[in-house]
Design an enzyme around this catalytic site. Structure first.
Site, short mmCIF file in Angstrom:
data_model
loop_
_atom_site.label_atom_id
_atom_site.label_comp_id
_atom_site.label_asym_id
_atom_site.label_seq_id
_atom_site.Cartn_x
_atom_site.Cartn_y
_atom_site.Cartn_z
N CYS A 235 -79.69 -83.00 6.05
CA CYS A 235 -79.66 -82.84 7.50
C CYS A 235 -80.59 -83.87 8.11
O CYS A 235 -81.38 -84.50 7.43
CB CYS A 235 -80.14 -81.44 7.90
N HIS B 137 -54.61 -94.37 -24.66
CA HIS B 137 -55.24 -93.16 -25.19
C HIS B 137 -55.23 -92.03 -24.17
O HIS B 137 -56.18 -91.24 -24.09
CB HIS B 137 -56.67 -93.49 -25.63
N ARG C 45 -76.79 -88.61 8.24
CA ARG C 45 -77.42 -87.69 7.31
C ARG C 45 -76.76 -86.32 7.31
O ARG C 45 -77.00 -85.51 6.40
CB ARG C 45 -78.90 -87.52 7.67
N GLU D 270 -66.32 -97.94 -9.26
CA GLU D 270 -66.82 -98.02 -7.89
C GLU D 270 -65.66 -98.08 -6.90
O GLU D 270 -65.70 -97.46 -5.83
CB GLU D 270 -67.73 -99.24 -7.72
N LYS E 98 -74.93 -89.16 3.73
CA LYS E 98 -75.46 -90.41 3.20
C LYS E 98 -76.60 -90.19 2.23
O LYS E 98 -76.63 -90.76 1.15
CB LYS E 98 -75.93 -91.28 4.37
N TRP F 158 -75.59 -80.62 7.55
CA TRP F 158 -74.60 -80.78 6.49
C TRP F 158 -74.72 -79.51 5.66
O TRP F 158 -75.73 -79.27 4.98
CB TRP F 158 -74.90 -82.02 5.66
N ASN G 135 -84.58 -79.12 6.88
CA ASN G 135 -83.82 -79.91 5.92
C ASN G 135 -84.27 -79.50 4.53
O ASN G 135 -85.47 -79.44 4.24
CB ASN G 135 -84.08 -81.40 6.14
N GLY G 136 -83.31 -79.21 3.65
CA GLY G 136 -83.64 -78.82 2.28
C GLY G 136 -83.06 -77.48 1.92
O GLY G 136 -82.12 -76.99 2.57
N GLU H 275 -63.82 -91.49 -1.37
CA GLU H 275 -64.72 -91.18 -0.27
C GLU H 275 -64.05 -91.39 1.09
O GLU H 275 -64.19 -90.56 2.00
CB GLU H 275 -65.97 -92.04 -0.35
N LYS I 105 -64.87 -95.46 -3.81
CA LYS I 105 -64.66 -95.83 -2.41
C LYS I 105 -63.36 -95.25 -1.88
O LYS I 105 -63.30 -94.76 -0.75
CB LYS I 105 -64.64 -97.37 -2.26
#
Length: 586
Positions: free
Chosen positions: A2, A486, A27, A463, A581, A74, A100-101, A470, A467
């Site tokens: 947050c 395989h 955030r 990566e 983020k 969040w 936050n936390g 996301e 992307k």
């Protein structure tokens, strides 16, 4: 994860809080709220949605008063609802908090407070702080003592700001970021310097286990035992004030477009740290590289480059996994921690574990005042400026650039890193978006995308998959080229698209053979290469560059493809659903 903010001063608080929250929205952006002290009351307004949407509906920035707190959420505990949004008032309404936390023991604290007659409205763990603080304040009638008693009962990682009915602000930090901004017309409390950078660049970074009181006397800082603490005022780098989209539609596109500059400048101001890190790595008994998400993919590239060119064995570790196998870290080894924010809970936990084994901590980080930087013996700054888009783009290539610079020193210049040449190649990869936009339209309704790469291109495949997941919410998976037979080949049919990371280097022919095997099963092939082939249904051309440097170039078109796929699906590329983020909670 947050953002929290507080203001105590001479100016109207609400507009400052709302603007600060807007700048820190990366955030957390499930919901937003503001509380201010007006006359004898604490007034709270909050709702579900992004800052601009909620502010337009509720006029948060019109709340009266010169003292206030704000929050973007969040969600971790409780659904995304108006009630669960912050700020949370105590049951008496005489105290309000933003947090936050995670409070790990909130259930037992809540049960005890309910037995004492304190009421709870939300499903969050955060509300317990407001009522516990109210209980202790009712007993002591002293803000400092009530804060000390409150933090002594809380378990977990947290930062919170509390506003009392008398208009005094107090805050505490325990393993989550909290910064004091010192302005000419007031004081700020914030998760991030972006919360107040427009007003001041003077800051105090609270240490772990410290609390602060802001009132007419000024700033009073104490440790959790109540002892007074003195801090130096730090000048915040002005580069972090530059967090605007400019002419770009989204921060993500702006940050992708900045890479011709940021790749070259990465680590420029940390030349001495790079030299020191290189010597530590060269003489280390054991070397581990850790990160989460994009940073872990950078760690995989580091493993490949350092083993291939410097003949140094490296073990990459996903940060969140280390707590389950702490014995992995050998005594007196080196842990290289990679993180954009330097506040990722998983990375910080990995560092804590490594320190117990007497490992030396080196970090590659963008925020030089972060918790990770403070825990590190050597800190290499990415120097790529603020990255607001939740999906990492320029920070990834900045990490790679620093890894390349270390590689060159480790192998005494066996690879050629020409900054001007690299910048020019990246600029060429960014020059024309037409083809990528066309492919993005075709991918709009695709369910599955696989990305295939060999050797150093496999981390770029993983990566790339990250992307696409996301930003476009398409299921994507990175595959090592040699593993196709395989298992993954069973997934290939006419509904599937496969991206082939295939520059014209020593992996080219083997990867092209894999592409033909995939094509024979009906899948569509998107080739990312500097050399055309008839096997590609779509060819995304990249510039030719020295073989070792292709990872810096080949990720660029995939970043763009992910961005434009998000646009085609009408999703917000800056703020993907369910993601934040800076992942500051486990």
């Amino acid at each position: 994860m947050c953002s929290i903010i507080g203001y105590y001063g001479d100016l109207p608080a609400a507009p400052i809080l709302v603007k600060g929250l807007k700048r820190m929205e990366y955030r957390g952006y499930d919901s937003v709220g503001v509380a201010t002290k007006s006359d004898n009351d604490i007034v709270v307004k909050k709702g579900v949605g992004k800052v601009e949407v909620v502010n337009n509906a509720l006029h948060l920035d019109n709340l009266p008063g010169h003292v206030g707190i704000g929050h973007t959420r969040w969600a971790t505990h409780g659904n995304v609802t108006d009630v669960n949004a912050h700020p949370h008032p105590s049951s008496s309404g005489k105290i309000a908090i933003v947090h936050n936390g995670i409070i790990e023991n909130y259930e037992e604290l809540k049960a005890d407070l309910e037995n004492r007659g304190y009421r709870f409205q939300s499903q969050t763990d955060s509300e317990v702080i407001a009522n516990l603080l109210q209980f202790n304040y009712d007993q002591t009638h002293d803000i400092k003592q009530s804060m000390i008693k409150t933090v002594s009962k809380l378990k977990g990682h947290y930062a919170f700001v509390a506003m009392f009915e008398n208009g005094i602000l107090s805050a505490a930090r325990y393993h989550e970021p909290l910064i004091i901004g010192i302005g000419k017309k007031g004081f700020f409390l914030s998760s991030d310097v972006l919360g107040f950078i427009e007003k001041t660049d003077d800051a105090i970074y609270l240490d772990n286990g410290e609390l602060v009181i802001l009132d007419r006397i000024g700033i009073q800082i104490y440790d959790f035992d109540g002892n007074a603490v003195k801090h130096q005022v730090t000048k915040v780098s002005k580069e972090f004030a530059d967090a605007y989209k400019g002419d770009y539609a989204h921060f993500t596109l702006k940050e992708i477009s900045e890479q011709p500059e940021t790749i070259v400048s990465a680590g420029e101001k940390s030349a001495d740290a790079i030299n020191t890190a290189t010597e530590f790595i060269r003489h280390a008994r054991s070397i581990y590289v850790t990160g989460s998400g994009t940073s872990y993919n950078a760690a995989l590239v580091a493993k490949y480059l350092w083993q291939k060119y410097a003949k140094i064995k490296v073990e990459p570790i996903i940060s969140s996994e280390l707590s389950f196998t702490p014995e992995t870290i050998e005594p007196n080894s080196i842990l290289i921690a990679i993180s954009q924010s330097g506040e990722s809970a998983d990375v910080l936990e990995a560092v804590k574990i490594a320190k117990k084994a007497n490992a030396k901590i080196l970090s590659i980080v963008n925020i030089l005042t972060s918790s990770l930087a403070q825990e590190s013996a050597v800190v290499i700054g990415m120097g790529c400026g603020p990255e607001i888009g939740v999906a990492a783009t320029k920070s990834f290539t900045a990490q790679l650039s620093i890894i390349y610079k270390i590689t060159k020193k480790l192998c005494d210049g066996c690879i050629n890193i020409d900054g001007e040449k690299i910048s020019s190649a990246v600029a060429k990869a960014l020059a024309d978006h037409t083809k990528i936009k066309e492919i993005a339209k075709e991918l709009k309704d695709v369910q599955d995308i696989y990305i295939l790469g060999r050797a150093v291109h496999y981390p770029i495949a993983t990566e790339s998959a990250l992307k696409l997941k996301e930003l476009s919410y398409i299921h994507a998976e990175g595959i090592p080229g040699g593993e196709l037979k395989h298992g993954p080949l069973a997934l290939m049919d006419s509904s599937v698209y496969v991206v082939i990371i295939n520059p014209n280097d020593f992996t080219y022919n083997d990867t092209l053979t894999s592409a033909r095997e995939i094509k024979a099963r009906g899948a569509k092939i998107i080739g990312v290469s500097d050399k055309p082939s008839d096997v590609y249904d779509h060819w995304i051309q990249i510039p030719t560059i020295d073989d070792a440097l292709y990872p810096l170039i080949e990720i660029i078109p995939i970043q763009l493809l992910s961005y434009y796929s998000a646009i085609e699906k009408n999703t917000d590329p800056d703020y993907p659903r369910n993601l934040a983020k800076s992942v500051t909670v486990k």
